[in-house]
Scaffold this motif. Structure first.
Motif, PDB file in Angstrom:
ATOM      1  N   HIS A  67       0.824  -1.213   0.000  1.00 34.18           N
ATOM      2  CA  HIS A  67       0.000   0.000   0.000  1.00 34.18           C
ATOM      3  C   HIS A  67       0.858   1.263   0.000  1.00 34.18           C
ATOM      4  N   ILE A  68       2.173   1.106  -0.198  1.00 31.69           N
ATOM      5  CA  ILE A  68       3.094   2.213   0.083  1.00 31.69           C
ATOM      6  C   ILE A  68       2.860   3.406  -0.845  1.00 31.69           C
ATOM      7  N   ARG A  69       2.608   3.126  -2.126  1.00 29.09           N
ATOM      8  CA  ARG A  69       2.267   4.199  -3.066  1.00 29.09           C
ATOM      9  C   ARG A  69       1.005   3.797  -3.813  1.00 29.09           C
ATOM     10  N   GLU A  70       0.345   4.801  -4.400  1.00 28.20           N
ATOM     11  CA  GLU A  70      -0.943   4.539  -5.026  1.00 28.20           C
ATOM     12  C   GLU A  70      -0.836   3.475  -6.121  1.00 28.20           C
ATOM     13  N   THR A 187       5.418  11.836   7.712  1.00 27.08           N
ATOM     14  CA  THR A 187       4.098  12.309   7.314  1.00 27.08           C
ATOM     15  C   THR A 187       3.637  11.812   5.934  1.00 27.08           C
ATOM     16  N   PHE A 188       4.567  11.158   5.188  1.00 26.41           N
ATOM     17  CA  PHE A 188       4.174  10.637   3.876  1.00 26.41           C
ATOM     18  C   PHE A 188       3.752   9.175   3.943  1.00 26.41           C
ATOM     19  N   CYS A 189       3.957   8.520   5.072  1.00 24.38           N
ATOM     20  CA  CYS A 189       4.041   7.056   5.087  1.00 24.38           C
ATOM     21  C   CYS A 189       2.830   6.367   5.721  1.00 24.38           C
ATOM     22  N   VAL A 190       2.358   5.310   5.055  1.00 27.43           N
ATOM     23  CA  VAL A 190       1.204   4.550   5.575  1.00 27.43           C
ATOM     24  C   VAL A 190       1.603   3.448   6.557  1.00 27.43           C
ATOM     25  N   LEU A 289      20.136   3.120   4.172  1.00 28.62           N
ATOM     26  CA  LEU A 289      19.803   4.092   5.216  1.00 28.62           C
ATOM     27  C   LEU A 289      19.063   5.274   4.568  1.00 28.62           C
ATOM     28  N   PRO A 290      17.746   5.118   4.399  1.00 28.00           N
ATOM     29  CA  PRO A 290      16.991   6.149   3.689  1.00 28.00           C
ATOM     30  C   PRO A 290      17.057   7.502   4.387  1.00 28.00           C
ATOM     31  N   VAL A 291      17.175   8.551   3.555  1.00 33.40           N
ATOM     32  CA  VAL A 291      17.149   9.918   4.107  1.00 33.40           C
ATOM     33  C   VAL A 291      15.925  10.672   3.577  1.00 33.40           C
ATOM     34  N   GLN A 292      15.435  10.263   2.411  1.00 36.04           N
ATOM     35  CA  GLN A 292      14.212  10.788   1.770  1.00 36.04           C
ATOM     36  C   GLN A 292      14.390  12.147   1.109  1.00 36.04           C
ATOM     37  N   ALA A 293      15.105  13.081   1.747  1.00 39.87           N
ATOM     38  CA  ALA A 293      15.244  14.421   1.166  1.00 39.87           C
ATOM     39  C   ALA A 293      16.477  15.094   1.767  1.00 39.87           C
ATOM     40  N   GLY A 329      20.060   4.209  -0.356  1.00 38.40           N
ATOM     41  CA  GLY A 329      19.062   5.080   0.271  1.00 38.40           C
ATOM     42  C   GLY A 329      17.744   5.077  -0.474  1.00 38.40           C
ATOM     43  N   ASP A 330      16.767   5.747   0.124  1.00 37.91           N
ATOM     44  CA  ASP A 330      15.472   5.996  -0.537  1.00 37.91           C
ATOM     45  C   ASP A 330      15.264   7.502  -0.591  1.00 37.91           C
ATOM     46  N   PHE A 331      14.648   7.946  -1.694  1.00 37.62           N
ATOM     47  CA  PHE A 331      14.354   9.381  -1.850  1.00 37.62           C
ATOM     48  C   PHE A 331      12.940   9.579  -2.328  1.00 37.62           C
ATOM     49  N   ILE A 332      12.338  10.652  -1.857  1.00 43.33           N
ATOM     50  CA  ILE A 332      11.024  11.060  -2.359  1.00 43.33           C
ATOM     51  C   ILE A 332      11.180  12.454  -2.956  1.00 43.33           C
ATOM     52  N   VAL A 333      10.746  12.619  -4.205  1.00 42.84           N
ATOM     53  CA  VAL A 333      10.748  13.971  -4.781  1.00 42.84           C
ATOM     54  C   VAL A 333       9.316  14.476  -4.837  1.00 42.84           C
ATOM     55  N   SER A 360      14.332   5.794  -5.753  1.00 46.39           N
ATOM     56  CA  SER A 360      13.738   7.132  -5.666  1.00 46.39           C
ATOM     57  C   SER A 360      12.330   7.097  -6.252  1.00 46.39           C
ATOM     58  N   PHE A 361      11.475   7.885  -5.643  1.00 45.57           N
ATOM     59  CA  PHE A 361      10.045   7.834  -5.954  1.00 45.57           C
ATOM     60  C   PHE A 361       9.469   9.241  -6.034  1.00 45.57           C
ATOM     61  N   LYS A 362       8.394   9.352  -6.829  1.00 46.34           N
ATOM     62  CA  LYS A 362       7.600  10.589  -6.775  1.00 46.34           C
ATOM     63  C   LYS A 362       6.682  10.487  -5.570  1.00 46.34           C
ATOM     64  N   TYR A 363       6.515  11.576  -4.877  1.00 46.12           N
ATOM     65  CA  TYR A 363       5.603  11.569  -3.728  1.00 46.12           C
ATOM     66  C   TYR A 363       4.203  11.153  -4.179  1.00 46.12           C
ATOM     67  N   SER A 364       3.613  10.244  -3.436  1.00 51.51           N
ATOM     68  CA  SER A 364       2.262   9.758  -3.726  1.00 51.51           C
ATOM     69  C   SER A 364       1.419   9.966  -2.468  1.00 51.51           C
ATOM     70  N   PRO A 365       0.417  10.859  -2.538  1.00 49.85           N
ATOM     71  CA  PRO A 365      -0.368  11.138  -1.321  1.00 49.85           C
ATOM     72  C   PRO A 365      -1.132   9.892  -0.888  1.00 49.85           C
ATOM     73  N   ARG A 366      -0.985   9.504   0.365  1.00 49.15           N
ATOM     74  CA  ARG A 366      -1.663   8.315   0.859  1.00 49.15           C
ATOM     75  C   ARG A 366      -2.791   8.717   1.795  1.00 49.15           C
ATOM     76  N   PRO A 367      -3.982   8.174   1.561  1.00 54.54           N
ATOM     77  CA  PRO A 367      -5.136   8.543   2.390  1.00 54.54           C
ATOM     78  C   PRO A 367      -4.840   8.295   3.874  1.00 54.54           C
TER      79      PRO A 367
HETATM   80  N1  5AD Z   1       5.130   8.404  -1.710  1.00 56.13           N
HETATM   81  C1  5AD Z   1       6.303   8.072  -2.318  1.00 56.13           C
HETATM   82  N2  5AD Z   1       7.217   7.276  -1.769  1.00 56.13           N
HETATM   83  C2  5AD Z   1       6.965   6.775  -0.539  1.00 56.13           C
HETATM   84  N3  5AD Z   1       7.682   5.978   0.264  1.00 56.13           N
HETATM   85  C3  5AD Z   1       6.978   5.762   1.383  1.00 56.13           C
HETATM   86  N4  5AD Z   1       5.802   6.412   1.343  1.00 56.13           N
HETATM   87  C4  5AD Z   1       5.773   7.066   0.141  1.00 56.13           C
HETATM   88  C5  5AD Z   1       4.829   7.929  -0.481  1.00 56.13           C
HETATM   89  N5  5AD Z   1       3.707   8.253   0.112  1.00 56.13           N
HETATM   90  C6  5AD Z   1       9.015   5.505  -0.070  1.00 56.13           C
HETATM   91  C7  5AD Z   1      10.046   5.973   0.962  1.00 56.13           C
HETATM   92  C8  5AD Z   1      10.331   4.728   1.737  1.00 56.13           C
HETATM   93  C9  5AD Z   1      10.151   3.673   0.677  1.00 56.13           C
HETATM   94  C10 5AD Z   1       9.927   2.298   1.180  1.00 56.13           C
HETATM   95  O1  5AD Z   1       9.034   4.100  -0.056  1.00 56.13           O
HETATM   96  O2  5AD Z   1      11.193   6.421   0.285  1.00 56.13           O
HETATM   97  O3  5AD Z   1      11.608   4.708   2.323  1.00 56.13           O
END
Ligand code: 5AD
Ligand code: SF4
Length: 464
Positions: A67-70, A187-190, A289-293, A329-333, A360-367
């Motif tokens: 369920h992590i991203r849409e 705040t982005f994470c389900v 070791l994710p930093v995200q941003a 790492g993991d990144f969210i843009v 790396s991922f595009k931010y996906s708003p999670r309900p």
């Molecule tokens: N949108 C995009 N990426 C996300 N991740 C977690 N939640 C979201 C989201 N809402 C990414 C983070 C996390 C990885 C498992 O998935 O980078 O470390």
């Protein structure tokens, strides 16, 4: 491949020749789901199911979802459409096909799944897998079953252990979940909502499972947790252990030559864990070791509770302890409010760290998450452009890392036959597949390999 007969140790094969129920399990998402799918298969084996790799012939199709991203969640619904048609076809031939949805979509959406996909018979969340056989019994009786309560009992106390034969079949590397859930509430994470609050398994349970794996021939164990380095437990001496201490204990198990752990949070990298990287040759020199941003403003809005400078200082300490460590790492843009300048800070941080590999991922708003409610959502086109630039930089770093290995000799754990005849595939200390001639060694051997060339995220080598 022929479906393999799975039965519980010592149990009679429930229905001989051809009559056994068949289960097809499809796993989405993270490694923890891979581990959970295996444990569910073990529970189903005890219930008389054999695994099949052919969905069309399954009596039970189980989707273990993410369920992590849409996009991940939507994939499940399109797959359910396809399975519904299969189920209808089976019904026309007088056969039953049950459909189960497990994992994080099950936990997050519960009964809504059956509303959207009425062919689904069973919805079961990650905390209740030990109730799977009971839930199936009800589903077979025609009931629509939704099991998403957080169980008070520990599922791992109730799930059967895999048979030795199954462990061997799964190969010389294995996952071992030591911790589940998350209390960090980025705040982005389900995850804090789907997997619940942090729970650590006991030292005794983890050591016993690692010993069983090693005794069956497993050479490399990856400890799993959504926040694996938040793991803590009471040691045999009554003192509180952290992950570092646990790794020192696991390193004593004969046959376990390689240890890894994932995924870590920067705030939980304590001194003992860093010391484990310094002192344990079997702890592989690789750290996700994710930093995200890279922007402090965005890190704050993400509720990461550390700054970019904190992260860089931490990496300096880790590299001082283990100079050959490769960082991942993991990144969210495009998190809400991210400006061009914020994004440049991320690029700057990536340049400063120099990653061997990253996601790396595009931010996906999670309900239900705070991020979804924030102002300043970033346009898709801007997210696309930022992701492209970030991935170009990360690819460049990954390729440079691979290229730096050419000509060096590295220890490689041989894992499986290669895709092409005459080849075998091993794993480098930094997780890349290493392709060798099959005469280089047998599965389970750790051999010295001289890297001759790089492929796409892989290495070619010859026996040194
Ligand atoms: N949108 C995009 N990426 C996300 N991740 C977690 N939640 C979201 C989201 N809402 C990414 C983070 C996390 C990885 C498992 O998935 O980078 O470390
Ligand atoms: Fe999600 Fe943050 Fe917890 Fe990781 S630490 S699981 S990103 S809330």
């Amino acid at each position: 491949m022929e479906p393999e007969q799975i039965t519980q140790d010592g149990a009679e094969a429930p229905q001989a020749a051809g009559a056994a129920k068949k289960v097809f399990v499809k796993t989405y998402g993270c490694q923890m789901n891979v581990y959970d799918s295996q444990r569910m298969s073990d529970a189903l084996a005890a219930d008389g199911y054999v695994a099949t790799s052919v969905m069309e012939e399954a009596d039970l199709v189980l989707l273990n979802t993410c369920h992590i991203r849409e996009k991940a969640a939507e994939k499940v619904y399109s797959e359910l459409g396809r399975i519904r048609d299969l189920k209808a076809e089976r019904a026309r031939n007088g056969d039953e096909m049950l459909i189960g949805v497990a994992g994080c979509v099950a936990q997050a959406e519960g009964r809504e799944i059956i509303r959207r996909a009425p062919a689904v018979d069973l919805v079961i969340g990650p905390q209740t897998y030990h109730r799977l056989p009971d839930a199936l019994k009800k589903a077979r009786g025609g009931e629509k079953v939704v099991e998403t309560d957080y169980a008070l009992e520990d599922k791992f106390d109730h799930l059967p252990q895999p048979r030795r034969a199954d462990v061997i079949n799964r190969g010389v590397t294995a996952f071992l979940t030591v911790q589940e859930g998350c209390d960090k509430f980025c705040t982005f994470c389900v995850v804090p909502y789907t997997r619940g609050s942090e729970v650590s398994r006991s030292v005794a349970q983890i050591v016993a499972e690692a010993e069983r794996l090693a005794a069956a021939g497993v050479r490399e164990v990856t400890l799993l947790g959504q926040n694996v380095n938040a793991w803590h437990g009471e040691g045999p001496d009554g003192s509180e252990w952290g992950l570092g201490r646990l790794l020192f204990r696991l390193a004593e198990i004969p046959g376990l030559s390689r240890l890894r752990y994932t995924t870590s949070h920067p705030r939980d990298m304590d001194d003992e864990l860093i010391a484990a990287h310094r002192d344990l040759p079997s702890l592989m020199p690789y750290l996700h070791l994710p930093v995200q941003a890279g922007s402090d403003r965005i890190l704050k809005a993400m509720n990461r509770k550390h700054t970019a400078a904190d992260y860089l200082r931490l990496i300096e300490r880790i590299r001082a302890a283990r100079p050959d460590i490769a960082m991942s790492g993991d990144f969210i843009v495009g998190f809400p409010g991210e400006t061009d300048a914020d994004f440049e800070d991320t690029m700057e941080l990536v340049r400063a760290v120099d990653y061997a590999q990253a996601f790396s991922f595009k931010y996906s708003p999670r309900p239900g998450t705070p991020g979804a409610e924030m102002d300043g959502h970033v346009a898709e086109a801007v997210k696309d452009e930022r992701l492209q630039r970030l991935q170009a930089l990360l690819n460049e770093q990954q390729n440079a890392f691979l290229a730096s290995l050419v000509g060096t000799t590295i220890e490689t754990l041989i894992e499986k036959p290669g895709r092409q005849a005459g080849q075998i595939v091993g794993r480098s200390p930094w997780l890349q597949p290493v392709i060798l001639d099959e005469k280089a060694g047998r599965i389970g051997d750790i051999v010295s390999a001289r890297i001759t060339n790089t492929g796409h995220a892989s290495l070619f080598a010859e026996r040194a």
